[in-house]
Enzyme design. Structure first.
Site, PDB file in Angstrom:
ATOM      1  N   GLY A   8      10.026   2.114  35.252  1.00  0.00           N
ATOM      2  CA  GLY A   8       8.909   1.854  34.356  1.00  0.00           C
ATOM      3  C   GLY A   8       9.229   2.212  32.914  1.00  0.00           C
ATOM      4  N   CYS A   9       8.347   1.833  32.000  1.00  0.00           N
ATOM      5  CA  CYS A   9       8.613   2.031  30.573  1.00  0.00           C
ATOM      6  C   CYS A   9       8.465   3.502  30.161  1.00  0.00           C
ATOM      7  CB  CYS A   9       7.705   1.131  29.744  1.00  0.00           C
ATOM      8  SG  CYS A   9       5.943   1.266  30.125  1.00  0.00           S
ATOM      9  N   PHE A  10       7.309   4.113  30.435  1.00  0.00           N
ATOM     10  CA  PHE A  10       7.144   5.530  30.130  1.00  0.00           C
ATOM     11  C   PHE A  10       8.196   6.366  30.876  1.00  0.00           C
ATOM     12  CE2 PHE A  10       2.476   4.903  29.036  1.00  0.00           C
ATOM     13  CZ  PHE A  10       2.595   5.340  27.725  1.00  0.00           C
TER      14      PHE A  10
END
Length: 346
Positions: free
Chosen positions: A149-151
């Protein structure tokens, strides 16, 4: 050797970013793009910046087996809960999957179910976690790659050297992260409406964000220690970018020099990770439009804490760029292919 690739969910921001990057890939040919809500429309009608670059028309993925048979790789840019069914439909084909969603990120499907409130219908899927810098060997031969994921990419990369060298108490980690609004997807929402977003700054999903267990899983695996984090995301009024500020208590004997050495040991030869060093300050604008992750760290000797900072473009290193990086690893291509670009500035 050219690989035929398809993008499921090509009309989301991550899907469109995949098309932008793949257009420059000399060994990837995009053969199918799908959208259930825009079936039959040309992609350039929805994303005019692709005008003249792609003449493909959006298809339905109802006949996913046919798409799979015609593809070496399928990139999935769909909301969580959909990739499991695609994986099952393609499990007997040689087609490999790179899922930009959450369905294949967790080793334990029960963790996924607890945080995403969706039954995992492909519990024995042959998946690996797709954070390239930390999991290359497994990615290379994986049938299904669960793109990080991005975070989580920003947070894990900032913390991994400290965890790998056992310099921090992995039960003391606090992650304070800020994201541009593209991280919320393209669908209209009141909170993302311009008058609501502009000149505003807010936290959301405090203590409940779904990226929490993903960060814990990665840090626990790296450190082989029990891991517990507090993760608080914030929405900032910008289009792209994530800045993660990660705090942890240093263990006894963990000196600033050992912290410096841990980052250099893990990332010294990594092309896409740029170490700004102790007391540096990453900035989202300095990685915009690129696959780079800029990392720095600070030592607070008064509180005996380390503060690690990282900046990424959430749509590139946090999504489509990382997916292409994983694709390159899986194919045996140069990892930088189609990703070796200078960030856009200002």
């Amino acid at each position: 050797m050219t690989k035929k690739v398809s993008v499921l969910g090509a009309t989301g921001y991550a899907g469109a970013e995949l098309l932008r990057i793949l257009y420059s890939h000399p060994q990837a040919e995009v053969v199918h793009i799908t959208s259930e809500s825009h079936t039959g429309e040309p992609i350039a009608a929805l994303y005019p910046h692709l005008r003249g670059l792609y003449d493909l028309t959006l298809e339905s993925m109802k006949d996913i087996e046919a798409i799979g048979c015609d593809s070496d790789f399928v990139f999935i840019g769909l909301p969580h809960g959909h990739a499991m069914e695609v994986g099952k439909a393609l499990k007997d084909l040689s087609t490999r999957i790179i899922d930009l969603g959450a369905d294949f990120r967790f080793a334990d499907p029960a963790v996924y179910e607890a945080w995403y409130h969706v039954e995992h219908t492909y519990r024995d899927a042959p998946r690996v976690y797709g954070l390239a810098e930390l999991n290359r060997a497994a990615i290379k031969d994986a049938k299904i790659i669960g793109n990080a994921g991005c975070f989580t990419t920003a947070s894990i990369l900032a913390l991994a050297p400290l965890a790998a060298s056992h310099l921090i108490d992995t039960k003391s980690i606090i992650v304070d992260a800020k994201s541009g609004v593209t991280g919320a997807g393209r669908g209209p929402k009141l909170a993302n409406h311009f008058p609501e977003l502009y000149d505003n700054f807010r936290a959301y999903n405090v203590a409940h964000h779904r990226h929490t267990p993903e960060i814990e899983q990665a840090i626990a695996e790296i450190s082989d220690e029990e891991t517990l984090i507090n993760f608080t995301p914030h929405l900032v009024p910008m289009g792209r970018g994530i800045l993660a500020t990660c705090y942890a208590n240093l263990k006894d004997g963990a000196t600033p020099e050992l912290v410096d050495a841990a980052y250099e040991k893990l990332y010294g030869k990594e092309f896409f990770i740029r170490l700004l060093g102790r007391n540096g300050y990453p900035s989202t604008k300095e990685v915009r439009g690129s696959n780079y992750c800029d990392i720095a760290w600070h030592i607070d000797e008064r509180t005996h804490r380390v503060i690690a900072l990282s900046a990424i473009d959430n749509l590139v290193k946090g999504a489509a760029g990382q997916a292409v990086q994983n694709f390159n690893i899986a194919c045996g291509f140069d990892e930088k292919t189609a990703l070796d670009v200078v960030p856009m500035y200002p």
